[in-house]
Design an enzyme around this catalytic site. Structure first.
Site, PDB file in Angstrom:
ATOM      1  N   PHE A 234       0.817  -1.206   0.000  1.00  9.03           N
ATOM      2  CA  PHE A 234       0.000   0.000   0.000  1.00  9.03           C
ATOM      3  C   PHE A 234       0.857   1.263   0.000  1.00  9.03           C
ATOM      4  O   PHE A 234       2.048   1.234   0.314  1.00  9.03           O
ATOM      5  CB  PHE A 234      -0.935   0.025   1.226  1.00  9.03           C
ATOM      6  CG  PHE A 234      -0.228  -0.046   2.562  1.00  9.03           C
ATOM      7  CD1 PHE A 234       0.409   1.078   3.096  1.00  9.03           C
ATOM      8  CD2 PHE A 234      -0.197  -1.220   3.294  1.00  9.03           C
ATOM      9  CE1 PHE A 234       1.058   1.022   4.326  1.00  9.03           C
ATOM     10  CE2 PHE A 234       0.448  -1.292   4.529  1.00  9.03           C
ATOM     11  CZ  PHE A 234       1.077  -0.164   5.043  1.00  9.03           C
ATOM     12  N   GLU A 236      -0.154   5.066   1.702  1.00 10.33           N
ATOM     13  CA  GLU A 236      -1.266   5.682   2.418  1.00 10.33           C
ATOM     14  C   GLU A 236      -0.855   6.948   3.159  1.00 10.33           C
ATOM     15  O   GLU A 236       0.263   7.081   3.653  1.00 10.33           O
ATOM     16  CB  GLU A 236      -1.908   4.689   3.393  1.00 10.33           C
ATOM     17  CG  GLU A 236      -1.009   4.186   4.496  1.00 10.33           C
ATOM     18  CD  GLU A 236      -1.646   3.044   5.295  1.00 10.33           C
ATOM     19  OE1 GLU A 236      -2.514   2.338   4.741  1.00 10.33           O
ATOM     20  OE2 GLU A 236      -1.272   2.865   6.460  1.00 10.33           O
ATOM     21  N   HIS A 262       4.338   0.420   1.887  1.00  7.31           N
ATOM     22  CA  HIS A 262       4.722  -0.976   2.107  1.00  7.31           C
ATOM     23  C   HIS A 262       4.792  -1.677   0.761  1.00  7.31           C
ATOM     24  O   HIS A 262       3.799  -1.773   0.049  1.00  7.31           O
ATOM     25  CB  HIS A 262       3.691  -1.676   3.001  1.00  7.31           C
ATOM     26  CG  HIS A 262       3.936  -3.151   3.175  1.00  7.31           C
ATOM     27  ND1 HIS A 262       2.915  -4.080   3.152  1.00  7.31           N
ATOM     28  CD2 HIS A 262       5.085  -3.859   3.345  1.00  7.31           C
ATOM     29  CE1 HIS A 262       3.424  -5.288   3.333  1.00  7.31           C
ATOM     30  NE2 HIS A 262       4.736  -5.180   3.435  1.00  7.31           N
ATOM     31  N   HIS A 344      11.944  -6.457   5.964  1.00  8.93           N
ATOM     32  CA  HIS A 344      11.847  -7.850   6.390  1.00  8.93           C
ATOM     33  C   HIS A 344      12.081  -8.712   5.149  1.00  8.93           C
ATOM     34  O   HIS A 344      12.527  -8.210   4.130  1.00  8.93           O
ATOM     35  CB  HIS A 344      10.485  -8.134   7.040  1.00  8.93           C
ATOM     36  CG  HIS A 344       9.311  -7.606   6.280  1.00  8.93           C
ATOM     37  ND1 HIS A 344       8.773  -6.357   6.507  1.00  8.93           N
ATOM     38  CD2 HIS A 344       8.568  -8.133   5.274  1.00  8.93           C
ATOM     39  CE1 HIS A 344       7.756  -6.145   5.691  1.00  8.93           C
ATOM     40  NE2 HIS A 344       7.604  -7.216   4.922  1.00  8.93           N
ATOM     41  N   GLY A 377      -0.787  -1.928  11.391  1.00  6.91           N
ATOM     42  CA  GLY A 377      -1.907  -2.747  11.853  1.00  6.91           C
ATOM     43  C   GLY A 377      -2.719  -3.217  10.667  1.00  6.91           C
ATOM     44  O   GLY A 377      -2.425  -4.229  10.039  1.00  6.91           O
ATOM     45  N   HIS A 400       6.294  -7.927  12.062  1.00  2.98           N
ATOM     46  CA  HIS A 400       6.317  -6.977  10.939  1.00  2.98           C
ATOM     47  C   HIS A 400       4.930  -6.402  10.669  1.00  2.98           C
ATOM     48  O   HIS A 400       4.746  -5.635   9.725  1.00  2.98           O
ATOM     49  CB  HIS A 400       6.897  -7.628   9.680  1.00  2.98           C
ATOM     50  CG  HIS A 400       5.938  -8.465   8.873  1.00  2.98           C
ATOM     51  ND1 HIS A 400       5.080  -9.379   9.430  1.00  2.98           N
ATOM     52  CD2 HIS A 400       5.706  -8.516   7.529  1.00  2.98           C
ATOM     53  CE1 HIS A 400       4.374  -9.960   8.473  1.00  2.98           C
ATOM     54  NE2 HIS A 400       4.725  -9.456   7.313  1.00  2.98           N
ATOM     55  N   ALA A 402       0.386  -6.968  12.004  1.00  3.93           N
ATOM     56  CA  ALA A 402      -0.582  -7.642  12.864  1.00  3.93           C
ATOM     57  C   ALA A 402      -0.620  -9.140  12.599  1.00  3.93           C
ATOM     58  O   ALA A 402      -0.860  -9.933  13.503  1.00  3.93           O
ATOM     59  CB  ALA A 402      -1.968  -7.036  12.653  1.00  3.93           C
TER      60      ALA A 402
END
Length: 478
Positions: A234, A236, A262, A344, A377, A400, A402
């Site tokens: 995303f 945002e 991300h 990650h 999240g 990394h 939720a």
């Protein structure tokens, strides 16, 4: 049909019937996904019959591939032809165990039996993946596991905190939406061409000349530079709240407009992962249950090639974020107060208990003492800017995100788009793109995840998503 008959057949069910732990197990489980009207009990009876008399099923439209596998001798693969695993798994630390599915535990136990394994840990957002579970951290001795790194090599979070107040979001809502639409591109295979290609020093990196395989991927990498993948990737806008001054970042207490992204290494990284995973499986023959953990010795030519390619993919992923942030920052006409980035799906050379090890963090955030990171999240749940505590039992790692509560297939089948839209509206979220498989309710409670890792990170600030753009073409380059 009762609950027992509704439960899926797993590998342990077939092993209990006498099925060998090799490719034959994979063929059997693939057939089970179709079920074709049989109950679980009926399917197990059929499996037992095929095992005892495969010739009787050579023309059966459902069980023919399995029967053929037995007749062709797949079941005769000798255990001594593979690298033996240690009999008992080494112990590993687990955070938030009550929220982690059994499949992730089982995968981690197999990883802890590898002869190269030094230490391991499971983060509270962990769930089942390929090879190493997502949320799995594994330290090895002079060896690297391509599937321990993951398919989207170097996938990362990047955050820009702007010198703009929270009120800027409402006051310039339409303008922000226009900026997101004009400066981002999403989805597998999607990129930029001709005059729209971005420029970045990464494209001059000598590592692209490592070998013909990497060299041939350069054009693809350049066309996708500055774009984002599918799946859970995303770009945002949100509000970043610092409840107190942060002297290290030089940001006063307050709430600011921020940009959070991300994404990873796009088609370039995925192709590298696929190529070197197949190569690892060719040179590192492990028992069936561990085959996706095939590794490359770092002293070997193949190991060195992958190490270089992995690092290039990570640097390329970082360049993609840099291009996106530069474009959007320029369009905003804002000043960046602070920029934080972490990744990650990668492997690092680190020291663990006074020994150099290769630390694989597949869906896990580096959290050495003082190291900054971002743990998101969901679309409707906050993300957190964190500072690592350097917990050695967690191999200096944290979650990394939720973590998924529901599979993509389950989400698509069970969730109503109207319900999702209502949920997003209740939280005041503007979503551009995105599929049902990325709905907020498919993720674990980020607050429970953060509670489970209080020993691993300190929370510095909280990010509240407001306007989210994701792929809307069904791509899964995650």
């Amino acid at each position: 049909m009762n609950n027992i008959n509704n439960k899926p057949i797993n590998g342990n069910d077939l092993i209990a019937l006498g099925y060998p732990e090799n490719e034959i197990l994979g063929i059997a489980l693939k057939i089970n996904k179709k079920r074709t009207g049989y109950t679980k009990v009926e399917m197990l009876e059929k499996y037992a019959e095929v095992l005892s008399s495969p010739n009787d099923f050579i023309n059966d439209k459902i069980f023919k591939p399995l029967a053929k596998g037995f007749i062709d001798g797949i079941h005769l693969t000798k255990e001594e032809e593979t690298i033996p695993l240690n009999e008992d798994p080494k112990d590993f630390e687990v955070y938030g165990a009550d929220k982690i599915e059994d499949g992730a535990f089982e995968q981690m136990k197999v990883a802890m039996k590898l002869p190269i394994t030094i230490a391991g840990a499971l983060m509270p957002d962990a769930h089942q993946g390929y090879g190493l579970p997502i949320g799995g951290v594994l330290a090895t001795k002079n060896a690297i596991i391509p599937y321990g790194v993951g398919v989207d090599i170097g996938c990362r979070m990047a955050l820009s905190v702007y010198d703009l107040p929270a009120s800027h979001y409402i006051e310039h809502y339409d303008s922000l939406k226009d900026i997101l639409m004009k400066n981002t591109k999403f989805g597998a295979g999607h990129g930029f061409h001709g005059q729209y290609k971005a420029e970045h020093r990464i494209m001059d990196d000598a590592k692209f000349e490592t070998n013909s395989f990497i060299k041939n991927l350069k054009d693809k990498a350049w066309s996708q530079l500055g774009s984002s993948g599918g799946g859970n990737h995303f770009v945002e806008f949100g509000l970043m709240e610092f409840e107190k001054d942060d002297k290290a970042l030089n940001i006063p207490k307050g709430t600011y407009l921020a940009l959070l992204t991300h994404s990873g290494s796009r088609g370039f990284g995925a192709t590298v992962a696929d190529h070197y995973t197949r190569l690892a499986k060719d040179v590192c023959k492990l028992p069936y249950k561990a085959k996706n953990l095939a590794y490359l010795d770092l002293d070997s030519e193949e190991g060195q090639e992958y190490w270089i390619a992995m690092n290039l993919a990570g640097e390329y992923a970082s360049a993609c974020h840099e291009v996106i942030h530069q474009k959007i920052t320029f369009a905003l006409g804002a000043e960046v107060l602070s920029k934080v980035e972490n990744h990650h799906n990668f492997a690092w050379k680190e020291t663990y208990e006074n020994e150099e090890v290769i630390v694989h963090r597949k869906g896990a955030t580096p959290a050495s003492k003082g190291v900054m990171g971002i743990i998101p999240g969901s679309m409707t749940a906050p993300g957190f800017l964190v500072r690592g505590k350097g917990e050695e039992n967690a191999i200096n790692s944290a979650s990394h995100g939720a973590g998924r509560l529901m599979s993509r297939t389950q989400a698509i089948k069970s969730l109503s788009q109207n319900k999702i839209n209502t949920y997003l509206n209740d939280f005041g979220i503007t979503l551009i793109g995105g599929g049902k498989d990325e709905a907020p309710m498919v993720y674990k409670d980020i607050h429970a995840v953060m509670d489970a890792q209080q020993d691993l990170v300190d929370v510095v600030a909280t990010f509240t998503p407001k306007m989210v753009r994701m792929a809307d073409d069904g791509s899964r380059e995650d």
